[in-house]
Design a protein around this motif. Sequence first.
Motif, short mmCIF file in Angstrom:
data_model
loop_
_atom_site.label_atom_id
_atom_site.label_comp_id
_atom_site.label_asym_id
_atom_site.label_seq_id
_atom_site.Cartn_x
_atom_site.Cartn_y
_atom_site.Cartn_z
N THR A 56 0.85 -1.19 0.00
CA THR A 56 0.00 0.00 0.00
C THR A 56 0.89 1.24 0.00
O THR A 56 1.76 1.38 0.87
CB THR A 56 -0.92 0.02 1.24
OG1 THR A 56 -1.73 -1.16 1.24
CG2 THR A 56 -1.82 1.24 1.23
N PRO A 57 0.71 2.13 -0.96
CA PRO A 57 1.55 3.33 -1.01
C PRO A 57 1.35 4.22 0.23
O PRO A 57 0.23 4.40 0.71
CB PRO A 57 1.08 4.06 -2.26
CG PRO A 57 0.34 3.03 -3.06
CD PRO A 57 -0.22 2.06 -2.08
N VAL A 58 2.45 4.76 0.73
CA VAL A 58 2.40 5.63 1.92
C VAL A 58 1.49 6.84 1.68
O VAL A 58 0.72 7.19 2.57
CB VAL A 58 3.82 6.05 2.35
CG1 VAL A 58 3.78 7.09 3.46
CG2 VAL A 58 4.63 4.84 2.78
N PRO A 59 1.52 7.49 0.51
CA PRO A 59 0.60 8.62 0.31
C PRO A 59 -0.88 8.21 0.46
O PRO A 59 -1.68 8.99 0.97
CB PRO A 59 0.90 9.10 -1.11
CG PRO A 59 2.31 8.69 -1.34
CD PRO A 59 2.47 7.38 -0.60
N ASP A 60 -1.22 7.00 0.04
CA ASP A 60 -2.60 6.53 0.21
C ASP A 60 -2.94 6.38 1.69
O ASP A 60 -4.03 6.74 2.12
CB ASP A 60 -2.81 5.19 -0.49
CG ASP A 60 -2.80 5.31 -2.01
OD1 ASP A 60 -2.74 6.45 -2.52
OD2 ASP A 60 -2.85 4.26 -2.67
N MET A 61 -1.98 5.84 2.47
CA MET A 61 -2.19 5.70 3.92
C MET A 61 -2.35 7.08 4.57
O MET A 61 -3.24 7.28 5.39
CB MET A 61 -1.02 4.95 4.57
CG MET A 61 -0.99 3.49 4.28
SD MET A 61 0.28 2.68 5.26
CE MET A 61 1.57 2.51 4.05
N GLU A 62 -1.47 8.01 4.21
CA GLU A 62 -1.53 9.35 4.79
C GLU A 62 -2.84 10.05 4.43
O GLU A 62 -3.46 10.68 5.28
CB GLU A 62 -0.34 10.18 4.30
CG GLU A 62 0.98 9.72 4.84
CD GLU A 62 2.16 10.47 4.24
OE1 GLU A 62 3.25 10.40 4.84
OE2 GLU A 62 2.01 11.12 3.18
N HIS A 63 -3.27 9.91 3.19
CA HIS A 63 -4.51 10.54 2.75
C HIS A 63 -5.71 9.97 3.51
O HIS A 63 -6.56 10.72 3.99
CB HIS A 63 -4.69 10.35 1.24
CG HIS A 63 -5.94 10.97 0.72
ND1 HIS A 63 -7.12 10.26 0.58
CD2 HIS A 63 -6.21 12.23 0.32
CE1 HIS A 63 -8.05 11.06 0.13
NE2 HIS A 63 -7.54 12.26 -0.05
N PHE A 64 -5.78 8.63 3.65
CA PHE A 64 -6.91 8.03 4.35
C PHE A 64 -6.89 8.39 5.83
O PHE A 64 -7.92 8.67 6.43
CB PHE A 64 -6.92 6.51 4.16
CG PHE A 64 -8.20 5.89 4.64
CD1 PHE A 64 -9.35 5.99 3.89
CD2 PHE A 64 -8.25 5.23 5.85
CE1 PHE A 64 -10.55 5.43 4.33
CE2 PHE A 64 -9.44 4.66 6.30
CZ PHE A 64 -10.59 4.77 5.54
N PHE A 65 -5.70 8.42 6.43
CA PHE A 65 -5.58 8.79 7.84
C PHE A 65 -6.07 10.23 8.05
O PHE A 65 -6.83 10.50 8.98
CB PHE A 65 -4.14 8.64 8.33
CG PHE A 65 -3.93 9.09 9.74
CD1 PHE A 65 -4.39 8.32 10.80
CD2 PHE A 65 -3.30 10.29 10.01
CE1 PHE A 65 -4.21 8.74 12.11
CE2 PHE A 65 -3.11 10.72 11.31
CZ PHE A 65 -3.57 9.95 12.36
N SER A 66 -5.66 11.14 7.18
CA SER A 66 -6.11 12.53 7.28
C SER A 66 -7.62 12.62 7.10
O SER A 66 -8.30 13.38 7.81
CB SER A 66 -5.41 13.39 6.23
OG SER A 66 -4.03 13.43 6.48
N TYR A 67 -8.15 11.83 6.17
CA TYR A 67 -9.60 11.79 5.96
C TYR A 67 -10.31 11.34 7.24
O TYR A 67 -11.30 11.95 7.66
CB TYR A 67 -9.92 10.85 4.80
CG TYR A 67 -11.35 10.39 4.77
CD1 TYR A 67 -12.37 11.26 4.37
CD2 TYR A 67 -11.70 9.10 5.15
CE1 TYR A 67 -13.69 10.84 4.36
CE2 TYR A 67 -13.01 8.68 5.14
CZ TYR A 67 -14.00 9.55 4.75
OH TYR A 67 -15.30 9.14 4.75
N LEU A 68 -9.80 10.28 7.88
CA LEU A 68 -10.42 9.80 9.12
C LEU A 68 -10.35 10.87 10.21
O LEU A 68 -11.32 11.09 10.94
CB LEU A 68 -9.73 8.53 9.62
CG LEU A 68 -9.96 7.26 8.81
CD1 LEU A 68 -9.15 6.10 9.42
CD2 LEU A 68 -11.42 6.90 8.73
N CYS A 69 -9.21 11.53 10.34
CA CYS A 69 -9.04 12.56 11.38
C CYS A 69 -9.99 13.74 11.18
O CYS A 69 -10.39 14.38 12.15
CB CYS A 69 -7.61 13.06 11.41
SG CYS A 69 -6.46 11.86 12.09
#
Length: 130
Positions: A56-69
Amino acid sequence: MSTHRSSSRRSISTDSRMLIGIMADLETTIGFLLAGIGEVSGPELDKNFMVVKEDTPVPDMEHFFSYLCNRKNLGVIFLGSYIIPHLAQVIPHVVKTIPIILEIPTKDTIVHEMERKQGALKKMKMKIKG
């Protein structure tokens, strides 16, 4: 006398429940989904969970985490312990008290930790015998 039955399902837009978000491996995420934390809503089918694989690409993880926050209806976000290092750039920028961000162990991290402790115990026993 007419009685009006209201639906037991609430509209997502008027719902005041606080949900749980999760980002973890497949097994952990499925366990939480089976426990009932999964939510898919809206015209874009927004989810409160993400299966994070090794590729899983790190930018995808960061984007989804920011979305959740930034979601207003999330009270807690569970992150698999192996994900924390990948989010090191975005976690420090979360200044809100809700959602609460909790690190949870996953199967792989528990097994790895047990193997590490067994190795250390073997080394200690060899020092005592030798």
